[in-house]
Design a protein around this motif. Structure first.
Motif, short mmCIF file in Angstrom:
data_model
loop_
_atom_site.label_atom_id
_atom_site.label_comp_id
_atom_site.label_asym_id
_atom_site.label_seq_id
_atom_site.Cartn_x
_atom_site.Cartn_y
_atom_site.Cartn_z
N ILE A 81 0.87 -1.18 0.00
CA ILE A 81 0.00 0.00 0.00
C ILE A 81 0.90 1.23 0.00
O ILE A 81 1.78 1.36 0.87
CB ILE A 81 -0.92 -0.01 1.25
CG1 ILE A 81 -1.79 -1.27 1.22
CG2 ILE A 81 -1.78 1.24 1.30
CD1 ILE A 81 -2.59 -1.49 2.47
N ALA A 82 0.72 2.09 -1.00
CA ALA A 82 1.49 3.34 -1.04
C ALA A 82 0.79 4.34 -0.13
O ALA A 82 -0.45 4.50 -0.19
CB ALA A 82 1.55 3.86 -2.47
N VAL A 83 1.57 4.99 0.72
CA VAL A 83 0.95 5.89 1.71
C VAL A 83 1.66 7.25 1.70
O VAL A 83 2.88 7.32 1.56
CB VAL A 83 0.99 5.28 3.13
CG1 VAL A 83 0.24 3.95 3.17
CG2 VAL A 83 2.40 5.08 3.65
N PRO A 84 0.89 8.33 1.90
CA PRO A 84 1.51 9.65 1.91
C PRO A 84 2.19 9.96 3.24
O PRO A 84 3.08 10.81 3.31
CB PRO A 84 0.33 10.60 1.67
CG PRO A 84 -0.88 9.84 2.11
CD PRO A 84 -0.58 8.38 1.93
N LYS A 124 1.61 -10.48 4.63
CA LYS A 124 2.09 -9.21 5.19
C LYS A 124 1.47 -8.05 4.42
O LYS A 124 1.06 -8.22 3.26
CB LYS A 124 3.62 -9.11 5.06
CG LYS A 124 4.37 -10.03 5.99
CD LYS A 124 5.84 -10.11 5.63
CE LYS A 124 6.05 -11.14 4.57
NZ LYS A 124 7.36 -11.57 4.24
N ILE A 125 1.46 -6.91 5.08
CA ILE A 125 1.15 -5.66 4.39
C ILE A 125 2.46 -4.89 4.34
O ILE A 125 3.18 -4.80 5.34
CB ILE A 125 0.06 -4.87 5.14
CG1 ILE A 125 -1.26 -5.63 5.04
CG2 ILE A 125 -0.06 -3.46 4.57
CD1 ILE A 125 -2.36 -5.06 5.89
N GLU A 126 2.78 -4.40 3.15
CA GLU A 126 3.99 -3.58 2.99
C GLU A 126 3.54 -2.13 2.78
O GLU A 126 2.87 -1.83 1.78
CB GLU A 126 4.78 -4.06 1.76
CG GLU A 126 6.04 -3.26 1.50
CD GLU A 126 6.73 -3.65 0.18
OE1 GLU A 126 6.03 -3.90 -0.82
OE2 GLU A 126 7.97 -3.70 0.15
N LEU A 127 3.89 -1.27 3.72
CA LEU A 127 3.60 0.14 3.54
C LEU A 127 4.75 0.76 2.77
O LEU A 127 5.92 0.53 3.11
CB LEU A 127 3.42 0.83 4.90
CG LEU A 127 2.33 0.23 5.79
CD1 LEU A 127 2.31 0.93 7.16
CD2 LEU A 127 0.96 0.32 5.13
#
Ligand SMILES: C[C@@H](C(=O)O)C(=O)SCCNC(=O)CCNC(=O)[C@H](O)C(C)(C)COP(=O)(O)OP(=O)(O)OC[C@H]1O[C@@H](n2cnc3c(N)ncnc32)[C@H](O)[C@@H]1OP(=O)(O)O
Length: 205
Positions: A81-84, A124-127
């Motif tokens: 997930i791309a996050v600001p 997993k979730i990868e930020l």
């Protein structure tokens, strides 16, 4: 030709496949060509999914030698997930959802990202947050300013075999050779336009 046309143009499909096999090459990559081109490794699947095709055609498929080594698909390694705001998103998984296995932020300048992994046990979730001016996720975040699902990562047992097969089937990989990914293992990314609108990362497990 669309997949649904296969039975109505049986003769031309058979001719095409025979010509391709005899020349030891497959149809040129192009949009959706992998639905219909039936490279040799998929021959069993293809013939099973069209049981009403003439038997000689099915036998011809099963005797052909694959043009690439065989590989096995493994489990879903992570969803990225791309996050600001990396700190805020990390806090969401840790403090709001109660995730207990959350990594520190790691800079991966060669990929142009910072990563935080939230380990859920089964996957997993990868930020992801941009690192540097040429980050490959910068444009994505411009378009999705609140962040969003960027890619999925699926394990394979042989990355070179996987890359050879997807390339042969007309799916574009975003690098000619595997790179070392976030887990220190070889990875390749496949173009989202060839993967149902989802950027797909394959990682050698
Ligand atoms: C550490 C490592 C790891 O986990 O091991 C990582 O995560 S590295 C994670 C970061 N690294 C990567 O993402 C490497 C692979 N990514 C790339 O090469 C690039 O980001 C591309 C996927 C080719 C996109 O390139 P770029 O942003 O320059 O192209 P673009 O903006 O013109 O986009 C072309 C079309 O693809 C769509 N598009 C772009 N990124 C997308 C994505 N993540 N998911 C789904 N679609 C996407 C756009 O909406 C656009 O569609 P329309 O034309 O319809 O508007």
């Amino acid at each position: 030709m669309e997949r649904g046309d296969a039975t109505s143009t049986r003769a031309s499909s058979a001719t095409q496949i025979t010509i391709d096999r005899d020349r030891n090459q497959l149809p040129r990559p192009g949009p959706r060509s992998w639905f219909i081109s039936a490279p040799t490794s998929c021959n069993t699947m293809f013939s099973r999914s069209l049981p009403r095709l003439a038997a000689p055609l099915a036998r011809q498929f099963t005797t052909a030698t694959p043009n690439h080594p065989v590989f096995q698909l493994g489990r879903l390694n992570h969803v990225a997930i791309a996050v600001p705001d990396l700190a805020k998103s990390t806090a969401f998984y840790k403090n709001v959802l109660g995730a207990t296995d959350v990594s520190e932020s790691v800079a991966l300048p060669e990929h142009g990202v910072y990563t935080v992994f939230v380990n859920l046990g089964n996957t997993k979730i990868e930020l992801l947050h941009p690192h540097g001016e040429k980050s490959p996720i910068a444009k994505f975040l411009e378009r999705n300013q609140d962040g969003g699902m960027h890619h999925i990562c699926i394990e394979v047992d042989d990355i070179n075999a996987a890359l050879a097969k997807v390339t042969e089937m007309g799916v574009r990989s975003l690098d000619k050779k595997p790179k070392i990914g976030a887990h220190g293992k070889p990875v390749v990314f496949l173009h989202p336009k060839d993967c149902g609108g989802v950027l797909v990362e394959l990682e050698q497990a």
